[in-house]
Design an enzyme around this catalytic site. Structure first.
Site, PDB file in Angstrom:
ATOM      1  CE  LYS A  94       6.828  -1.147  -1.923  1.00 22.12           C
ATOM      2  NZ  LYS A  94       5.595  -0.693  -2.626  1.00 22.12           N
ATOM      3  CB  SER A 132       1.658  -0.567  -3.561  1.00 23.53           C
ATOM      4  OG  SER A 132       1.538  -1.677  -4.396  1.00 23.53           O
TER       5      SER A 132
END
Ligand code: GLN
Length: 487
Positions: A77, A176
């Protein structure tokens, strides 16, 4: 032999170690798939140093090093630092920021022989539930290109679902990793708070943030966790709990006491309810006992989560003033330059959270909002503790609905926040939780993945992978190839 898009991390590492392929060839395969899947917008950038990294792994293999992730291409990420790469957090504010150091979790991957292919798209500063707030455009869901992949690790989830890489890293502050894993039909683990070092993860809400892996099998999650988990002196909240992860078998389900959280039974789509029921049947069929447990404080979880995460975010983001950190603003004096930097560098959702967070911390409101939320947080943790007196593991849907359409919730922040109803309490209590791909809901003639969440007591992360492996073994849980993308 080229590595296939559907190949597991375990198989790629085995092939590299056996000399059937090389780290450079595995990287080329992943890059070719990233190019073919470009339309998903899953990656913000490609790691320009990946080729050198692959060569370095090859040299270490030649020197006889036993590398547990030899030549494994991974996506991380874009809020994780990697020396010499841009770390944008999907924000204009950090568009040109090049990391001068590497996050501990990423360094552990690299030390184990993995090669970072690229940086994954995300909601700006990891705020959102759909990957639509990225300054670099939304990521598309590989199961239905008109829908969101979930968020905020939507790029990490889409990359794995589309077969760009077998595994990826995301971060989970309120869901998330788990929610995008659910919406993209892959596995996503949010470890116990402190299990994986946060050093080098750009902070959103520091008391809630955890890095977690996404994969297409329990074994691949275990492979990653055994590398990234463990104590790190650079993170003061890091725990000293050596990892011992392995995917389980159906035997691990026998005698397991599973508690369904009754608060999570309302408000789900018919498809999500059906997948939950099917999962409970599979557990019973394998010899688990299934009961119901109520955690009444969970009805305040979303309010408490946002009243804790926004104040923490407002403090963490204070550093981006365009002087010390972040893109320089225009202006004749310090204050107008800072105002311009923050107005032009941050998107709407980030600005909204800074304002609400600052308000909730301000004198006269602190007790009514932030302080009260921390008391609710304690209540929630206590209720989880009591439930674990009767149950080994708790279960809920990961999300009350499958992937929603792009644009459906962007004009209504409260509707977006409500998407987190099943995931945020886990972060407030610091617990480990795993989303497994447990079935599908058919919507408008398309199959959309549905995820089921298992929640374990703190430091029982290993149990979650035993359960996931067990359910894989029964055939109930598996990550299927997204249509037309995996080959
Ligand atoms: N959707 C939640 C939020 O917007 C969770 C985000 C996250 O886990 N980073 O804060």
């Amino acid at each position: 032999m080229p590595t296939a898009a559907s190949q597991s991390a375990t198989a790629i590492v085995r092939a590299v170690r056996a000399g059937e392929t090389t780290p450079a060839a595995a990287l080329q395969d992943a890059l070719a798939r990233a190019e073919a899947a470009r339309g998903l917008n899953a990656l913000i950038s490609i790691n320009e140093h990946a080729g050198e990294h692959a060569e370095a792994v090859q040299a270490r293999l030649k020197a006889g090093e036993a590398l547990p992730l030899a030549g494994l291409p991974v996506v991380i990420k874009d809020n994780l630092n990697l020396t010499g790469t841009r770390t944008t957090c999907a924000s204009r504010m950090l568009e040109h920021y090049v990391s001068p150091y590497t996050a501990t979790a990423v360094q552990r991957l690299i030390s184990a022989g993995a090669v970072v292919v690229g940086k994954a798209n995300m909601d700006e500063f990891a705020m959102g539930s759909s990957t639509e707030s990225s300054a670099f455009g939304p990521t598309l869901n590989p199961w239905d290109l008109a829908r969101v992949p979930g968020g905020t690790s939507g790029g990490s989830a889409a990359a794995v679902a589309a077969g760009i890489t077998a595994v990826s890293l995301g971060s989970d502050t309120g869901g998330s990793v788990r929610q995008p894993a659910a919406l993209c039909g892959v596995y996503g683990l949010k470890p116990t708070y402190g299990r994986v070092s946060r050093y080098g993860l750009v902070a959103h809400a520091s008391s809630l943030d955890q890095i977690g892996p996404l994969a297409r099998s329990a074994a691949d999650l275990a492979l990653l966790m055994n590398v990234i988990a463990g104590h790190d002196p650079r993170d003061a909240t890091s725990l000293d709990a050596p990892p011992a992860f392995a995917a389980g078998t159906p035997d691990d389900l026998r005698g397991l006491r599973v508690g369904v959280i009754t608060e999570s039974l309302d408000g789900n789509t018919a498809g999500v309810s059906a997948v939950l029921a099917g999962t409970l049947d599979a557990l019973r069929g394998a010899g688990a006992t299934v009961g119901e447990v109520s955690l009444p404080a969970l009805k305040h979880a979303i309010a408490a989560y946002y009243l804790i995460s926004m104040p923490e975010a407002s403090s963490n983001l204070a550093r981006y003033d365009g002087m010390v950190y972040g893109a320089r603003g225009a202006g004749d004096d310090v204050s107008s330059s800072m105002i311009h930097a923050r107005e032009s560098g941050f998107g709407r959702e980030v600005q909204r959270r800074i304002m609400i967070g600052t308000y909730a911390l301000s004198s006269g409101y602190y007790d009514a909002y932030y302080s009260k939320a921390t008391r609710v947080r304690r209540l929630i943790a206590d209720e989880f503790g009591a439930a674990f007196g009767d149950y080994d593991v708790l279960v809920t849907p990961t999300s009350p609905f499958p992937a929603f359409r792009r644009g459906e919730k962007t004009s209504d922040p409260l509707a977006m926040y409500a998407a987190d109803v099943d995931t945020v309490a886990v972060n407030l209590a610091g617990l480990p939780a795993l989303s497994v791909p447990a079935g599908f809901e058919e919507v408008d003639g398309r199959r959309l993945p549905v995820g089921i969440q298992f929640i374990a007591p703190a430091l029982h992360d290993e149990l979650l992978l035993r359960i996931a492996g067990g359910l894989e073994g029964t055939g109930h849980v598996r990550a299927e190839a997204a249509p037309g993308v995996l080959g």
